[in-house]
Motif scaffolding. Structure first.
Motif, PDB file in Angstrom:
ATOM      1  N   PRO A   1       1.017  -0.930   0.287  1.00  0.00           N
ATOM      2  CA  PRO A   1       0.461   0.058  -0.060  1.00  0.00           C
ATOM      3  C   PRO A   1       0.489   1.066  -0.311  1.00  0.00           C
TER       4      PRO A   1
ATOM      5  N   HIS B   1       1.796   4.895   1.606  1.00  0.00           N
ATOM      6  CA  HIS B   1       2.158   5.468   2.412  1.00  0.00           C
ATOM      7  C   HIS B   1       2.354   7.199   2.105  1.00  0.00           C
TER       8      HIS B   1
ATOM      9  N   ASP C   1      -7.412   2.159  -8.389  1.00  0.00           N
ATOM     10  CA  ASP C   1      -7.008   1.148  -8.420  1.00  0.00           C
ATOM     11  C   ASP C   1      -5.983   0.650  -7.646  1.00  0.00           C
ATOM     12  N   GLU C   2      -4.902   1.372  -7.227  1.00  0.00           N
ATOM     13  CA  GLU C   2      -3.783   1.733  -5.793  1.00  0.00           C
ATOM     14  C   GLU C   2      -4.306   1.775  -4.714  1.00  0.00           C
ATOM     15  N   GLN C   3      -4.256   0.872  -4.209  1.00  0.00           N
ATOM     16  CA  GLN C   3      -4.162   1.093  -2.817  1.00  0.00           C
ATOM     17  C   GLN C   3      -3.751   2.149  -2.083  1.00  0.00           C
ATOM     18  N   ILE C   4      -4.212   3.001  -1.008  1.00  0.00           N
ATOM     19  CA  ILE C   4      -3.556   3.866  -0.256  1.00  0.00           C
ATOM     20  C   ILE C   4      -3.547   3.081   1.157  1.00  0.00           C
ATOM     21  N   GLY C   5      -2.834   3.439   1.462  1.00  0.00           N
ATOM     22  CA  GLY C   5      -2.851   2.405   2.868  1.00  0.00           C
ATOM     23  C   GLY C   5      -2.798   3.217   4.404  1.00  0.00           C
ATOM     24  N   SER C   6      -2.042   4.473   3.882  1.00  0.00           N
ATOM     25  CA  SER C   6      -2.365   6.104   4.879  1.00  0.00           C
ATOM     26  C   SER C   6      -1.674   7.519   4.449  1.00  0.00           C
TER      27      SER C   6
ATOM     28  N   ARG D   1     -10.971   6.455   0.268  1.00  0.00           N
ATOM     29  CA  ARG D   1      -9.996   6.185  -0.672  1.00  0.00           C
ATOM     30  C   ARG D   1      -9.424   4.977   0.459  1.00  0.00           C
ATOM     31  N   GLY D   2     -10.210   4.911   0.900  1.00  0.00           N
ATOM     32  CA  GLY D   2      -9.828   2.761   2.125  1.00  0.00           C
ATOM     33  C   GLY D   2      -8.383   3.567   2.886  1.00  0.00           C
ATOM     34  N   ALA D   3      -7.948   4.799   3.653  1.00  0.00           N
ATOM     35  CA  ALA D   3      -7.153   5.334   4.360  1.00  0.00           C
ATOM     36  C   ALA D   3      -7.040   4.885   5.296  1.00  0.00           C
ATOM     37  N   HIS D   4      -5.790   5.033   6.284  1.00  0.00           N
ATOM     38  CA  HIS D   4      -5.936   5.833   7.845  1.00  0.00           C
ATOM     39  C   HIS D   4      -5.141   7.218   7.695  1.00  0.00           C
TER      40      HIS D   4
END
Length: 310
Positions: A115, A117, A186-191, A210-213
């Motif tokens: 992911p 960051h 389509d790229e996952q964002i972690g934080s 975006r499903g991020a922290h």
């Protein structure tokens, strides 16, 4: 109560990083004979472009890297092509100035494993106006104009993944959704790590979408929000943790210190020049984007890998 001793760090890949620093000062410039220097036909009516966007970006990259004017850039690229034996023509200064206004700059990046960051920060850079010396010498007000540069930096590779240029009257928080929009869906964002200026509902909602922290310190006078959205609920959790642990411990626990890498990248960008040479806003946007492309090229050569020594 005595203050804790700050940790010391050690670079694990010093030989490789030392070699990367040497390569950053190399004057070797490669021209690929297979590159599309001439523009491809567009199929539309009117006069076709002579040079491709890659050719224009190459010339403007030389201009930014060596701090030259447009005419000197043309002569510099002509000499380089003559040395390598290529018979390509070089765009003149008026063509470079005209094409810079609408240039679609290609900003390379390698991407990170896992992911993303993202570290968010902004800075100001001067573009035009009377300087301090002129105001002291001749009197009158200081007419200084600034542009605000908003960056989103990959924590793992230290490459710039998102950039926005605005006027100095635009705040930090309204630009964060646009920065997140530049990351592929389509790229996952972690934080997403940012300072307290981004502690707003729109920022937290955009990060949650975006499903991020979000790693954003609540403001000192912060109050809990109504938990109508996922972003508000996450922000209230951060507020409770900051009050329970204390702001100093919360910063260490959440990893907020990572944001300092974004400030370091801002300093690196200003090493390419303390002011923008272009006067038109669209050309200023292209100039900043070309700086980012140059910086990402430098970063791809190598970055230090550090660990805590004690």
């Amino acid at each position: 109560m005595s203050r804790p001793t700050p940790p010391t760090y050690r670079t694990r890949n010093w030989p490789a990083y030392n070699e990367a620093l040497k390569r950053r000062g190399s004057l070797t410039i490669w021209f690929d004979p297979a590159m599309n220097w001439d523009a491809a036909p567009t199929g539309r009516r009117g006069r076709q472009q002579t040079y491709s966007d890659a050719a224009i970006q190459t010339c403007l990259s030389m201009k930014v890297l060596f701090g030259m004017a447009l005419r000197q850039t043309t002569g510099f690229v002509e000499s380089l092509l003559r040395l390598v034996g290529l018979d390509w023509t070089v765009p003149d200064f008026s063509t470079l100035s005209r094409r810079q206004k609408a240039l679609a700059v290609n900003i390379p990046y390698r991407g990170s494993t896992g992911p993303l960051h993202l570290l968010i920060d902004s800075t100001g850079i001067k573009v035009e106006g009377e300087g301090e010396w002129h105001a002291r010498k001749h009197g009158g007000p200081k007419r200084r104009v600034w542009r605000k540069i908003h960056l989103g930096i990959d924590e793992q590779t230290l490459e710039v993944r998102a950039v926005e240029i605005t006027g100095s009257h635009i705040g930090d928080a309204p630009v964060l959704p646009d920065l997140l929009g530049q990351i592929p869906a389509d790229e996952q964002i972690g934080s997403v790590t940012a300072d307290g200026a981004y502690d707003t509902r729109k920022c937290h909602d955009a990060i949650a979408d975006r499903g991020a922290h979000a790693v954003i310190p609540p403001r000192k006078n912060a109050k809990p929000w109504k938990t109508l959205t996922a972003g508000a609920a996450a922000r209230n959790e951060a507020l409770r943790a900051a009050k329970y642990l204390g702001r100093a411990l919360w910063r260490r626990w959440s990893g907020y210190h990572r944001r300092s890498r974004a400030e370091t990248k801002m300093h690196c960008m200003k090493l390419l020049g303390q002011r923008l040479m272009a006067r038109d806003f669209d050309r200023q946007v292209a100039e900043v984007q070309i700086r980012i492309a140059v910086m990402n090229g430098y970063t791809a050569l190598g970055i230090p890998v550090t660990e805590t020594a004690g």
